[in-house]
Scaffold this motif. Structure first.
Motif, short mmCIF file in Angstrom:
data_model
loop_
_atom_site.label_atom_id
_atom_site.label_comp_id
_atom_site.label_asym_id
_atom_site.label_seq_id
_atom_site.Cartn_x
_atom_site.Cartn_y
_atom_site.Cartn_z
N THR A 156 0.96 -1.31 -0.20
CA THR A 156 0.03 -0.07 0.12
C THR A 156 0.84 1.13 -0.03
OG1 THR A 156 -0.25 -0.10 2.39
CG2 THR A 156 -1.82 -1.03 1.22
N GLU A 157 2.21 1.15 -0.50
CA GLU A 157 3.00 2.44 -0.26
C GLU A 157 2.65 3.11 -1.70
OE1 GLU A 157 6.97 0.57 -2.43
OE2 GLU A 157 6.91 0.24 -0.39
N ASP A 158 3.04 4.31 -1.45
CA ASP A 158 2.49 5.37 -2.58
C ASP A 158 3.18 5.01 -3.79
OD1 ASP A 158 0.98 7.15 -4.00
OD2 ASP A 158 2.49 8.92 -3.20
N ASN A 159 3.02 3.80 -4.76
CA ASN A 159 3.63 3.55 -5.78
C ASN A 159 2.30 3.53 -7.00
OD1 ASN A 159 5.12 2.74 -8.00
ND2 ASN A 159 5.24 0.64 -7.10
N SER A 160 2.09 5.08 -7.33
CA SER A 160 0.72 5.39 -7.82
C SER A 160 0.67 4.82 -9.23
CB SER A 160 0.45 6.92 -8.04
OG SER A 160 1.56 7.56 -8.57
N ASP A 161 1.76 4.45 -9.75
CA ASP A 161 1.71 3.87 -11.38
C ASP A 161 1.39 2.51 -11.12
OD1 ASP A 161 4.45 3.43 -10.43
OD2 ASP A 161 5.19 3.88 -12.18
N GLN A 162 1.69 1.62 -10.20
CA GLN A 162 1.49 0.16 -10.34
C GLN A 162 0.06 -0.02 -9.79
OE1 GLN A 162 3.94 -2.14 -7.57
NE2 GLN A 162 2.90 -3.88 -8.03
N ILE A 163 -0.63 -0.90 -10.98
CA ILE A 163 -2.00 -0.98 -10.67
C ILE A 163 -2.38 -2.46 -10.66
CG2 ILE A 163 -2.59 1.01 -11.89
CD1 ILE A 163 -3.05 -0.77 -14.57
N SER A 164 -1.57 -3.36 -10.19
CA SER A 164 -1.68 -4.75 -9.73
C SER A 164 -1.08 -5.22 -8.59
CB SER A 164 -1.66 -5.55 -11.17
OG SER A 164 -0.28 -5.82 -11.20
N PRO A 165 -1.23 -6.54 -8.17
CA PRO A 165 -0.32 -6.84 -7.13
C PRO A 165 0.82 -7.35 -7.94
CG PRO A 165 -2.12 -8.42 -7.51
CD PRO A 165 -2.42 -7.26 -8.08
N THR A 166 1.93 -7.43 -7.19
CA THR A 166 3.27 -8.36 -7.65
C THR A 166 3.01 -9.74 -7.90
OG1 THR A 166 4.56 -6.52 -7.07
CG2 THR A 166 5.56 -8.75 -7.67
N LEU A 167 3.14 -10.40 -8.85
CA LEU A 167 2.89 -11.99 -8.97
C LEU A 167 4.34 -12.55 -9.22
CD1 LEU A 167 0.63 -14.18 -8.60
CD2 LEU A 167 0.90 -14.14 -11.30
N GLU A 168 4.60 -13.59 -8.28
CA GLU A 168 5.76 -14.13 -8.24
C GLU A 168 5.64 -15.52 -8.78
OE1 GLU A 168 10.10 -15.49 -5.92
OE2 GLU A 168 8.20 -14.82 -4.99
N CYS A 169 5.96 -16.16 -9.97
CA CYS A 169 5.79 -17.47 -10.49
C CYS A 169 7.24 -18.55 -10.45
CB CYS A 169 5.22 -17.36 -11.81
SG CYS A 169 3.78 -16.52 -11.86
N ARG A 170 7.07 -19.48 -9.78
CA ARG A 170 8.24 -20.03 -9.57
C ARG A 170 8.09 -21.73 -9.83
NH1 ARG A 170 7.49 -18.16 -4.47
NH2 ARG A 170 7.45 -20.15 -3.62
N PRO A 171 9.04 -22.52 -10.46
CA PRO A 171 10.48 -22.13 -10.46
C PRO A 171 10.57 -21.33 -11.70
CG PRO A 171 10.17 -24.62 -10.34
CD PRO A 171 9.01 -24.01 -10.59
N TYR A 172 11.73 -20.24 -11.46
CA TYR A 172 11.87 -19.41 -12.23
C TYR A 172 12.51 -19.70 -13.74
CZ TYR A 172 12.18 -16.36 -8.17
OH TYR A 172 11.80 -15.81 -6.95
N ASN A 173 11.88 -19.20 -14.59
CA ASN A 173 12.54 -19.51 -16.04
C ASN A 173 11.94 -20.92 -16.50
OD1 ASN A 173 13.73 -17.06 -16.64
ND2 ASN A 173 15.60 -18.16 -15.47
N THR A 174 10.85 -21.40 -15.72
CA THR A 174 10.17 -22.62 -16.36
C THR A 174 9.44 -22.33 -17.50
OG1 THR A 174 9.64 -23.36 -14.09
CG2 THR A 174 8.43 -24.28 -15.79
N ASN A 175 9.98 -23.07 -18.79
CA ASN A 175 9.33 -22.79 -19.91
C ASN A 175 8.22 -23.71 -20.37
OD1 ASN A 175 11.12 -20.52 -20.84
ND2 ASN A 175 12.78 -22.04 -20.82
N PHE A 176 7.19 -23.40 -20.80
CA PHE A 176 5.98 -24.14 -21.41
C PHE A 176 6.04 -24.26 -22.95
CE2 PHE A 176 5.06 -22.09 -17.30
CZ PHE A 176 4.64 -23.55 -16.57
N GLN A 177 5.65 -25.20 -23.30
CA GLN A 177 5.44 -25.64 -24.83
C GLN A 177 4.15 -25.00 -25.26
OE1 GLN A 177 5.28 -29.93 -25.24
NE2 GLN A 177 7.30 -30.20 -23.89
N LYS A 178 3.28 -24.42 -24.56
CA LYS A 178 1.86 -23.51 -25.13
C LYS A 178 2.16 -22.36 -24.40
CE LYS A 178 -1.15 -27.45 -26.58
NZ LYS A 178 -2.28 -28.11 -26.36
N GLU A 179 1.13 -21.48 -24.60
CA GLU A 179 1.21 -20.11 -23.87
C GLU A 179 0.03 -20.37 -22.77
OE1 GLU A 179 -0.51 -17.27 -26.65
OE2 GLU A 179 1.60 -16.44 -26.83
N ILE A 180 0.44 -19.87 -21.78
CA ILE A 180 -0.28 -20.01 -20.32
C ILE A 180 -0.78 -18.56 -20.11
CG2 ILE A 180 1.42 -21.64 -19.35
CD1 ILE A 180 2.35 -19.41 -17.62
N SER A 181 -1.81 -18.50 -19.34
CA SER A 181 -2.75 -17.35 -19.14
C SER A 181 -2.43 -16.87 -17.81
CB SER A 181 -4.19 -17.52 -19.36
OG SER A 181 -4.86 -16.52 -18.86
#
Length: 282
Positions: free
Chosen positions: A161-186
């Motif tokens: 909730t700090e004043d970062n007025s240009d960020q309009i979504s939560p931060t999402l961290e997806c792990r393991p990092y750089n896991t590559n998929f054979q199809k697009e994920i949503s």
């Protein structure tokens, strides 16, 4: 709390990798001075990343794992509760100055994670049938055939909730990092702002939570979520390219979280009180 102390035993890479298979049974593990090299560290880090819960501590002092092994251990520190203790022993890993700088950057990112007001995460096993992970309004959908093997996926959402007025979504961290998929994920991120008219939105990603780069754009039309596709796991955020906003971030964030999961407020640093809308001055 279970402890496994093997310090001083010449396990070598093979022994280290074999030992890592029992991580789910222990909370603290001491592998100091065990003859671990870079390949052993890589295997160990992979096992730490796959744990569905944080392990308490991991000691690796006195093992010459080098920069390559350090990179692997740095990538799994997020899943170690006392990661500072693990990193503190890196002086005995035989790493270079550039390796030390890289480790410090990782620590900065991890420390930043602890400053968010609301943190929630989930994990899921994903195979050829695909999977869907939902965490406090964020959604990651992996279609059938996106991966040809079973992998353990972890998704964490960060609300601040700090004043970062240009960020309009939560931060999402997806792990393991750089896991590559054979199809697009949503990926779908909740919208934390409303505006008077359609506004451009930029999607950003990061490999370390520090340095961000643009990967796409959307048009914000007061939808509840921002949805986009990708083929790999990393950090994601949405930012507004305009400051034409008509409600205070703190107010809308509290409202959003109340709707999604009241349990988020159990350990909140933000006092629950009546809030009022703040209109933009035109």
């Amino acid at each position: 709390m279970e402890k496994l102390i093997l310090s001083g035993n010449d396990l070598g890479n093979e022994g280290i990798i074999h030992t890592s298979s029992c991580l789910h049974k222990v909370d603290e593990i001491d592998l100091s001075r065990c003859g671990c090299k870079s390949d052993g560290a890589i295997g160990l880090a992979s096992a730490v990343c796959e744990q569905t819960e944080e392990i308490g501590s991991l000691l690796l002092g006195g093992n010459a794992i080098g920069n390559r092994g350090m990179d692997a251990i740095a990538s799994c520190l997020y899943n170690i509760k006392e990661y500072e203790t693990t990193a503190r022993e890196s002086w005995g890993w035989g790493i270079t100055k550039s390796g030390k700088k890289k480790m410090e950057k990782v620590l900065v990112a991890l420390r930043k994670r602890r400053t968010f007001d609301f943190i929630n995460d989930t994990s899921e096993k994903c195979g050829t049938a695909g999977a869907e992970l939902n965490v406090v309004g964020c959604r990651v959908k992996i279609p059938t055939g996106a991966t040809d093997k079973e992998v353990s996926l972890h998704v964490t959402s960060y609300y601040g909730t700090e004043d970062n007025s240009d960020q309009i979504s939560p931060t999402l961290e997806c792990r393991p990092y750089n896991t590559n998929f054979q199809k697009e994920i949503s990926i779908s991120l909740p919208n934390c702002f409303i505006c008077d008219q359609p506004q451009p939105v930029v999607i950003k990603c990061s490999n370390d939570g520090l340095k961000w780069e643009d990967v796409g754009t959307l048009v914000h039309k007061n939808e509840h979520h921002h949805q986009f596709t990708t083929t790999h796991f990393t950090w994601y955020e949405c930012f507004s390219l305009s400051r034409v906003l008509c409600i205070d971030k703190r107010v809308l964030l509290l409202s959003l979280l109340r709707q999604i999961t009241p349990k988020c407020f159990v350990n909140s640093r933000i006092p629950l009180r009546q809030t009022t809308r703040k209109q933009n001055k035109k």
